[in-house]
Write an enzyme that holds these catalytic residues in place. Structure first.
Site, PDB file in Angstrom:
ATOM      1  N   HIS A 151      -8.835   1.191   5.536  1.00 24.01           N
ATOM      2  CA  HIS A 151      -8.127   1.718   6.182  1.00 24.01           C
ATOM      3  C   HIS A 151      -7.993   2.123   7.274  1.00 24.01           C
ATOM      4  O   HIS A 151      -9.101   3.803   7.272  1.00 24.01           O
ATOM      5  CB  HIS A 151      -7.099   2.036   4.690  1.00 24.01           C
ATOM      6  CG  HIS A 151      -5.371   2.217   5.006  1.00 24.01           C
ATOM      7  ND1 HIS A 151      -4.892   2.659   6.603  1.00 24.01           N
ATOM      8  CD2 HIS A 151      -4.924   1.094   5.280  1.00 24.01           C
ATOM      9  CE1 HIS A 151      -3.999   2.494   6.532  1.00 24.01           C
ATOM     10  NE2 HIS A 151      -3.525   1.441   6.105  1.00 24.01           N
ATOM     11  N   ASN A 201       1.290  -1.160  -0.383  1.00 23.79           N
ATOM     12  CA  ASN A 201      -0.044   0.350   0.177  1.00 23.79           C
ATOM     13  C   ASN A 201       0.739   1.284   0.403  1.00 23.79           C
ATOM     14  O   ASN A 201       1.161   2.031   0.821  1.00 23.79           O
ATOM     15  CB  ASN A 201      -0.862   0.162   0.916  1.00 23.79           C
ATOM     16  CG  ASN A 201      -1.617   1.304   1.536  1.00 23.79           C
ATOM     17  OD1 ASN A 201      -1.761   2.341   0.504  1.00 23.79           O
ATOM     18  ND2 ASN A 201      -2.191   1.404   2.554  1.00 23.79           N
ATOM     19  N   TRP A 202       1.316   1.726  -0.919  1.00 21.65           N
ATOM     20  CA  TRP A 202       1.975   3.146  -1.373  1.00 21.65           C
ATOM     21  C   TRP A 202       1.251   4.173  -0.571  1.00 21.65           C
ATOM     22  O   TRP A 202       1.983   5.390  -0.582  1.00 21.65           O
ATOM     23  CB  TRP A 202       2.021   3.199  -2.800  1.00 21.65           C
ATOM     24  CG  TRP A 202       3.262   2.300  -3.361  1.00 21.65           C
ATOM     25  CD1 TRP A 202       3.924   1.386  -3.031  1.00 21.65           C
ATOM     26  CD2 TRP A 202       3.823   2.851  -4.596  1.00 21.65           C
ATOM     27  NE1 TRP A 202       4.535   0.384  -3.842  1.00 21.65           N
ATOM     28  CE2 TRP A 202       4.794   1.381  -4.580  1.00 21.65           C
ATOM     29  CE3 TRP A 202       3.739   3.774  -5.797  1.00 21.65           C
ATOM     30  CZ2 TRP A 202       5.676   1.943  -5.558  1.00 21.65           C
ATOM     31  CZ3 TRP A 202       4.743   3.133  -6.447  1.00 21.65           C
ATOM     32  CH2 TRP A 202       5.046   2.372  -6.892  1.00 21.65           C
ATOM     33  N   LYS A 203       0.307   3.937  -0.020  1.00 17.76           N
ATOM     34  CA  LYS A 203      -0.889   5.307   0.578  1.00 17.76           C
ATOM     35  C   LYS A 203      -0.281   6.803  -0.159  1.00 17.76           C
ATOM     36  O   LYS A 203      -0.259   6.352  -1.846  1.00 17.76           O
ATOM     37  CB  LYS A 203       0.176   5.779   1.977  1.00 17.76           C
ATOM     38  CG  LYS A 203       0.014   4.656   3.098  1.00 17.76           C
ATOM     39  CD  LYS A 203      -0.405   4.609   4.001  1.00 17.76           C
ATOM     40  CE  LYS A 203      -0.249   3.138   4.986  1.00 17.76           C
ATOM     41  NZ  LYS A 203      -0.027   3.482   6.187  1.00 17.76           N
ATOM     42  N   GLU A 241      -4.740  -4.918  10.921  1.00 16.07           N
ATOM     43  CA  GLU A 241      -3.869  -3.759  10.961  1.00 16.07           C
ATOM     44  C   GLU A 241      -4.255  -2.626  12.053  1.00 16.07           C
ATOM     45  O   GLU A 241      -4.845  -1.921  12.445  1.00 16.07           O
ATOM     46  CB  GLU A 241      -4.159  -2.831  10.107  1.00 16.07           C
ATOM     47  CG  GLU A 241      -4.389  -3.434   8.080  1.00 16.07           C
ATOM     48  CD  GLU A 241      -3.076  -2.314   7.697  1.00 16.07           C
ATOM     49  OE1 GLU A 241      -2.071  -2.405   7.016  1.00 16.07           O
ATOM     50  OE2 GLU A 241      -3.770  -1.282   7.241  1.00 16.07           O
ATOM     51  N   SER A 296       4.032  -2.094  10.310  1.00 17.17           N
ATOM     52  CA  SER A 296       5.107  -2.017  10.468  1.00 17.17           C
ATOM     53  C   SER A 296       5.649  -3.105   9.751  1.00 17.17           C
ATOM     54  O   SER A 296       6.816  -3.829  10.428  1.00 17.17           O
ATOM     55  CB  SER A 296       5.771  -2.210  12.329  1.00 17.17           C
ATOM     56  OG  SER A 296       5.430  -0.438  11.778  1.00 17.17           O
ATOM     57  N   GLY A 349       2.798   2.154  10.553  1.00 14.20           N
ATOM     58  CA  GLY A 349       3.591   3.458  10.612  1.00 14.20           C
ATOM     59  C   GLY A 349       4.593   3.840  11.518  1.00 14.20           C
ATOM     60  O   GLY A 349       5.440   4.620  11.888  1.00 14.20           O
ATOM     61  N   GLY A 378       2.795  -0.571   4.470  1.00 11.26           N
ATOM     62  CA  GLY A 378       2.806  -0.174   4.122  1.00 11.26           C
ATOM     63  C   GLY A 378       4.562   0.857   3.473  1.00 11.26           C
ATOM     64  O   GLY A 378       5.043   0.397   2.517  1.00 11.26           O
ATOM     65  N   GLY A 379       5.568   1.582   4.009  1.00 15.81           N
ATOM     66  CA  GLY A 379       6.687   2.064   3.903  1.00 15.81           C
ATOM     67  C   GLY A 379       8.180   0.554   3.486  1.00 15.81           C
ATOM     68  O   GLY A 379       8.049   1.314   2.519  1.00 15.81           O
ATOM     69  N   GLU A 438      -6.524   5.068   8.041  1.00 14.90           N
ATOM     70  CA  GLU A 438      -6.221   6.313   7.780  1.00 14.90           C
ATOM     71  C   GLU A 438      -7.496   6.800   7.069  1.00 14.90           C
ATOM     72  O   GLU A 438      -7.498   8.039   7.279  1.00 14.90           O
ATOM     73  CB  GLU A 438      -4.749   6.688   6.257  1.00 14.90           C
ATOM     74  CG  GLU A 438      -3.602   6.014   7.870  1.00 14.90           C
ATOM     75  CD  GLU A 438      -2.328   5.212   6.716  1.00 14.90           C
ATOM     76  OE1 GLU A 438      -2.705   5.146   5.795  1.00 14.90           O
ATOM     77  OE2 GLU A 438      -1.409   5.206   8.119  1.00 14.90           O
TER      78      GLU A 438
HETATM   79  P1  PGA Z   1       3.142   0.054   7.419  1.00 12.48           P
HETATM   80  O1  PGA Z   1       1.541   0.560   7.192  1.00 12.48           O
HETATM   81  O2  PGA Z   1       3.530  -1.335   7.026  1.00 12.48           O
HETATM   82  O3  PGA Z   1       4.195   1.239   6.945  1.00 12.48           O
HETATM   83  O4  PGA Z   1       2.739   0.226   9.184  1.00 12.48           O
HETATM   84  C1  PGA Z   1       0.948  -0.805   6.393  1.00 12.48           C
HETATM   85  C2  PGA Z   1      -0.972   0.248   6.315  1.00 12.48           C
HETATM   86  O5  PGA Z   1      -1.245   1.264   6.915  1.00 12.48           O
HETATM   87  O6  PGA Z   1      -1.264  -1.296   5.385  1.00 12.48           O
END
Ligand code: PGA
Length: 256
Positions: free
Chosen positions: A93, A10-12, A169, A214, A175, A235-236, A95
């Site tokens: 998600h 997930n590149w956000k 999650e 993470s 993150g 994500g990251g 966010e």
């Molecule tokens: P992260 O994000 O791997 O950067 O913690 C995961 C996500 O929100 O899908």
């Protein structure tokens, strides 16, 4: 049939055309792990471009509207995602729940719109730190699963075909570099699996339950080997091939 492990990046709100080089490298690397289903969800402007650059991996969106079209300025429909070659979409998600006030009912409607458009869907759930500290993690996740998952005639079939996934999650692990303990992940995944079976019967057992928060090349093997963990939402560590491919490798049995 048990579906292949599913590793989704997930590149956000990250990336530009320059990052398509990483997508190409991820695609080339993923092609060597045929027993792993790999996908990337870039921001909307990159979906069509990325689709044209890759062949081994799936491509998806990070959100969709509930309606197929109409007067919804700034929104993107599931049908539009399908039209530009997306295979799936992430909905709910944390966010988006936080930044856009998305409720379980809205997430459910988005998931139903995604399936109706022929997309696969990944429905995200997870408790906040306050909810975990108060001992409410299982109750919160149960409520989210019950109220956010799509309903309707085609859902069990979508589950059987591997087009429905749930991503657990924990909000406090996203993150932050603070990955959830494997035993806590196993416990919550078991709760989710039980809800899925109660709801969809045998088809519920075909729904992949991903862990997210993470995940990186160091911790992926232990998480992915845990009972009930059928993939990861990353994500990251999905922004470069160097960070992402070790997670793909950890999900597979080796290069094929
Ligand atoms: P992260 O994000 O791997 O950067 O913690 C995961 C996500 O929100 O899908």
């Amino acid at each position: 049939m048990v579906h292949r492990p599913y590793i989704v990046g997930n590149w956000k709100m990250n990336g530009s055309r320059a990052l398509l080089a990483e997508a190409r490298a991820i695609d080339r690397g993923a092609a060597r792990y045929k027993d792993v289903a790999v996908a990337l969800a870039p921001p909307f402007p990159l979906i069509g471009l990325l689709r044209d650059e890759v062949s081994a991996i799936g491509v998806g969106g990070q959100d969709c509207h509930t309606a197929p079209k109409g007067a919804h300025t700034g929104d993107v429909s599931a049908a539009m995602l399908a039209d530009i070659g997306a295979d799936f979409v992430i909905v709910g998600h944390s966010e988006r729940r936080r930044d856009h006030g998305e409720t379980d009912a809205l997430v459910q409607a988005k998931a139903e719109a995604a399936l109706a458009a022929g997309l696969g869907v990944i429905v995200c759930v997870g408790e906040t730190l306050d909810e975990r500290d108060a001992g409410h993690a299982e109750a919160v996740v149960t409520r989210q699963v019950d109220a956010s998952l799509p309903t309707g005639d085609g859902v069990a079939e979508a589950a059987t075909l591997g087009r429905l996934s749930v991503a657990y999650e924990p909000v406090w692990a996203i993150g932050t570099g603070r990955v959830a303990a494997v035993e806590d992940v196993v416990a919550i995944h078991a709760v989710i699996a039980a809800r899925l079976t109660a709801r969809f019967g045998d088809a519920g057992a075909k729904v992949r339950i991903l862990y997210g928060g993470s995940v990186n090349g160091e911790n992926a093997a232990a998480l992915l080997a845990a009972p009930g963990v059928s993939g990861a939402l990353v994500g990251g560590a999905s922004l470069t091939a160097d960070a992402f491919l070790p997670i793909v490798a950890a999900a597979g049995t080796g290069e094929l």
